[in-house]
Design a protein around this motif. Structure first.
Motif, mmCIF file in Angstrom:
data_model
loop_
_atom_site.group_PDB
_atom_site.id
_atom_site.type_symbol
_atom_site.label_atom_id
_atom_site.label_comp_id
_atom_site.label_asym_id
_atom_site.label_seq_id
_atom_site.Cartn_x
_atom_site.Cartn_y
_atom_site.Cartn_z
ATOM 1 N N TRP A 96 22.154 42.350 52.502
ATOM 2 C CA TRP A 96 22.358 41.999 51.177
ATOM 3 C C TRP A 96 23.433 43.317 50.565
ATOM 4 N N LEU A 97 23.162 44.634 51.059
ATOM 5 C CA LEU A 97 24.233 45.477 50.475
ATOM 6 C C LEU A 97 25.585 45.118 50.824
ATOM 7 N N CYS A 98 25.833 44.785 52.042
ATOM 8 C CA CYS A 98 27.167 44.495 52.147
ATOM 9 C C CYS A 98 27.754 43.000 51.540
ATOM 10 N N SER A 99 26.913 41.972 51.175
ATOM 11 C CA SER A 99 27.131 40.923 50.373
ATOM 12 C C SER A 99 27.659 41.607 48.965
ATOM 13 N N VAL A 100 26.732 42.304 48.410
ATOM 14 C CA VAL A 100 27.000 42.701 47.059
ATOM 15 C C VAL A 100 28.325 43.348 47.006
ATOM 16 N N LEU A 101 28.513 44.348 48.034
ATOM 17 C CA LEU A 101 29.857 45.201 47.910
ATOM 18 C C LEU A 101 31.290 44.336 48.099
ATOM 19 N N TYR A 102 31.002 43.344 49.087
ATOM 20 C CA TYR A 102 32.316 42.677 49.309
ATOM 21 C C TYR A 102 32.591 41.680 48.383
ATOM 22 N N ASN A 103 31.445 40.780 47.917
ATOM 23 C CA ASN A 103 31.870 39.995 46.823
ATOM 24 C C ASN A 103 32.336 40.509 45.557
ATOM 25 N N SER A 104 31.476 41.858 45.281
ATOM 26 C CA SER A 104 32.172 42.432 44.307
ATOM 27 C C SER A 104 33.803 42.920 44.214
ATOM 28 N N PHE A 105 34.133 43.166 45.453
ATOM 29 C CA PHE A 105 35.610 43.300 45.730
ATOM 30 C C PHE A 105 36.507 42.210 45.517
ATOM 31 N N ILE A 106 36.064 41.294 46.126
ATOM 32 C CA ILE A 106 36.843 40.058 45.895
ATOM 33 C C ILE A 106 36.970 39.591 44.668
ATOM 34 N N MET A 107 36.045 39.974 43.699
ATOM 35 C CA MET A 107 35.811 39.287 42.293
ATOM 36 C C MET A 107 36.358 40.564 41.476
ATOM 37 N N ARG A 108 36.862 41.344 41.996
ATOM 38 C CA ARG A 108 37.209 42.774 41.205
ATOM 39 C C ARG A 108 38.247 42.206 40.028
ATOM 40 N N ASP A 109 39.025 41.506 39.861
ATOM 41 C CA ASP A 109 39.960 41.128 38.996
ATOM 42 C C ASP A 109 39.047 40.228 37.911
ATOM 43 N N ASN A 110 38.274 39.404 38.250
ATOM 44 C CA ASN A 110 37.500 38.727 37.189
ATOM 45 C C ASN A 110 36.509 39.743 36.652
ATOM 46 N N LEU A 111 35.811 40.917 37.313
ATOM 47 C CA LEU A 111 34.985 41.706 36.685
ATOM 48 C C LEU A 111 35.704 42.580 35.750
ATOM 49 N N LYS A 112 37.077 43.120 36.061
ATOM 50 C CA LYS A 112 37.546 43.836 35.358
ATOM 51 C C LYS A 112 38.235 43.469 33.957
ATOM 52 N N GLN A 113 38.308 41.963 33.724
ATOM 53 C CA GLN A 113 38.713 41.380 32.768
ATOM 54 C C GLN A 113 38.191 40.032 32.514
ATOM 55 N N PRO A 114 36.873 39.806 32.193
ATOM 56 C CA PRO A 114 36.164 38.718 32.184
ATOM 57 C C PRO A 114 37.006 37.363 31.344
ATOM 58 N N GLY A 115 37.029 36.462 31.774
ATOM 59 C CA GLY A 115 37.517 35.425 30.797
ATOM 60 C C GLY A 115 39.030 35.295 31.067
ATOM 61 N N LYS A 116 39.652 36.034 32.049
ATOM 62 C CA LYS A 116 40.947 36.109 32.061
ATOM 63 C C LYS A 116 41.693 34.820 32.526
ATOM 64 N N TYR A 117 41.101 34.159 32.976
ATOM 65 C CA TYR A 117 41.520 32.835 33.642
ATOM 66 C C TYR A 117 41.276 31.495 32.808
ATOM 67 N N ASN A 118 40.381 31.668 31.457
ATOM 68 C CA ASN A 118 39.884 30.632 30.729
ATOM 69 C C ASN A 118 41.184 30.178 30.156
ATOM 70 N N SER A 119 41.446 28.686 30.072
ATOM 71 C CA SER A 119 42.360 28.370 29.323
ATOM 72 C C SER A 119 41.914 27.942 27.772
ATOM 73 N N CYS A 120 40.586 27.987 27.469
ATOM 74 C CA CYS A 120 40.296 27.432 26.295
ATOM 75 C C CYS A 120 38.773 28.110 25.947
ATOM 76 N N SER A 121 38.110 28.160 24.746
ATOM 77 C CA SER A 121 36.897 28.657 24.597
ATOM 78 C C SER A 121 35.730 27.518 25.090
ATOM 79 N N GLY A 122 34.911 28.008 25.638
ATOM 80 C CA GLY A 122 33.746 27.101 26.363
ATOM 81 C C GLY A 122 33.966 26.868 27.679
ATOM 82 N N GLU A 123 35.150 27.432 28.386
ATOM 83 C CA GLU A 123 35.162 27.291 29.662
ATOM 84 C C GLU A 123 34.771 28.424 30.527
#
Length: 329
Positions: free
Chosen positions: A152-179
């Protein structure tokens, strides 16, 4: 000539930035919500029963059952996050960018931990069947607890790492509101595919093929009409029938898991949403979620202790003093 489907905005007040959603018939919307909500509730309830059973009754505190407990926690979490997928059935996300990113990260964590649990279950059965004399020294409750926590610990750390860009700036890749969109780097995506699917599946298949070969040899050695080698007989004597039965049951769990998980990962090879779905959520995602509901059903048919423990829970006998020492095996 087909007429275009009628659409409406997710946020009518934001005409220029709002996403659009398909306007479905009311009966269809009600049907989808009832079916998906029922699956979500059933998944959470059944796996909660597994969690309570294994946690409460001391007779069930075995290394194998601790692995089932960890898997049930994963499946229970799936039942909870399905509520967020139900929200997406109308093509709109109303909970904000941060919740969207956290939801997607949690989904990846649960998926990785489920795969990790399946690998640990395969290793457990491999040692129990192929090295029965040393099983109780190699596989202990403490060791399994440490392995599941590490998983579980490795899963949390690993996925937090590969999702780091999304976690730093949530909604960065949304093209419109509600996505609700999250993007993983292509190289990271390929690496993730091998690390959380191709590699673990290969390990699971190899280990269970070996388990199958030894189980067949054991069955032949127990047959008085078939002559076998002496080492086959000596190994067979030390393999309990309960271990063989557990191997079969967990083998069914693993086969069902791989059947439901494969489309989920195969779709990522050719592009998301490639399989037909009744909603905006792809069918392979719902198939993966539905697997979490199937595991407790398999236990109910294959493990008598599960039905006995459910009866004690349903009749509130579990609340009686010293109920944890009840004989349910």
């Amino acid at each position: 000539m087909e007429t275009p489907k009628e659409t409406e905005l997710c946020f009518p007040l934001f005409l220029n930035s709002s996403c659009s959603k398909l306007k479905r018939p009311h009966a269809e919307v009600v049907f989808i919500y009832i079916v998906l909500s029922s699956i979500s509730l059933l998944t959470a309830t059944l796996n909660l029963l597994v969690i309570i059973s294994i946690s409460h009754f001391k007779q069930l505190h075995t290394p194998t059952n601790l692995l089932l407990l960890s898997l049930a926690v994963s499946d229970f979490s799936v039942g909870i996050i399905m509520c967020f997928q139900i929200i997406l059935t109308n093509d709109c996300w109303f909970l904000g960018d941060l919740i969207c990113t956290l939801y997607c990260t949690l989904e990846f964590v649960i998926t990785s931990s489920s795969v990790g649990n399946m690998v640990l279950i395969s290793v457990d059965r491999y040692v129990a069947i192929c090295d029965p004399l040393h099983y109780h020294t190699k596989v202990t409750i403490r060791g399994v607890t440490n392995c599941t926590c590490l998983c579980w610990l490795c899963s949390v750390l690993y996925n937090s790492f590969i999702m780091r860009d999304n976690l730093k700036q949530p909604g960065k890749y949304n093209s419109c509101s509600g996505e609700c969109v999250t993007v993983i780097d292509y190289i990271a995506g390929v690496f993730d595919l091998f690390l959380t699917f191709i590699g673990p599946v290969t390990v699971i298949i190899v280990l269970y093929l070996r388990v199958f070969v030894v189980a067949v040899s054991h069955a032949r050695a127990m047959n008085p009409h078939v002559k076998t080698l002496m080492f086959q007989q000596s190994v067979a004597v030390h393999i309990k029938k309960s271990e063989i039965k557990a191997a079969r049951t967990l083998g069914v769990v693993i086969v069902v898991f791989l059947t439901c998980l494969s489309p989920y990962y195969c779709s990522s090879l050719v592009g998301r949403n490639t399989l037909f779905g009744i909603t905006s959520v792809p069918l392979e995602t719902w198939l993966f979620y539905f697997n979490s509901c199937l595991n407790p059903v398999i236990y109910a048919f294959c493990y008598p202790w599960f039905l006995k423990s459910v009866k004690l829970i349903a009749t509130f006998e579990i609340l009686q003093p010293d109920s944890c020492n009840a004989n349910i095996l």
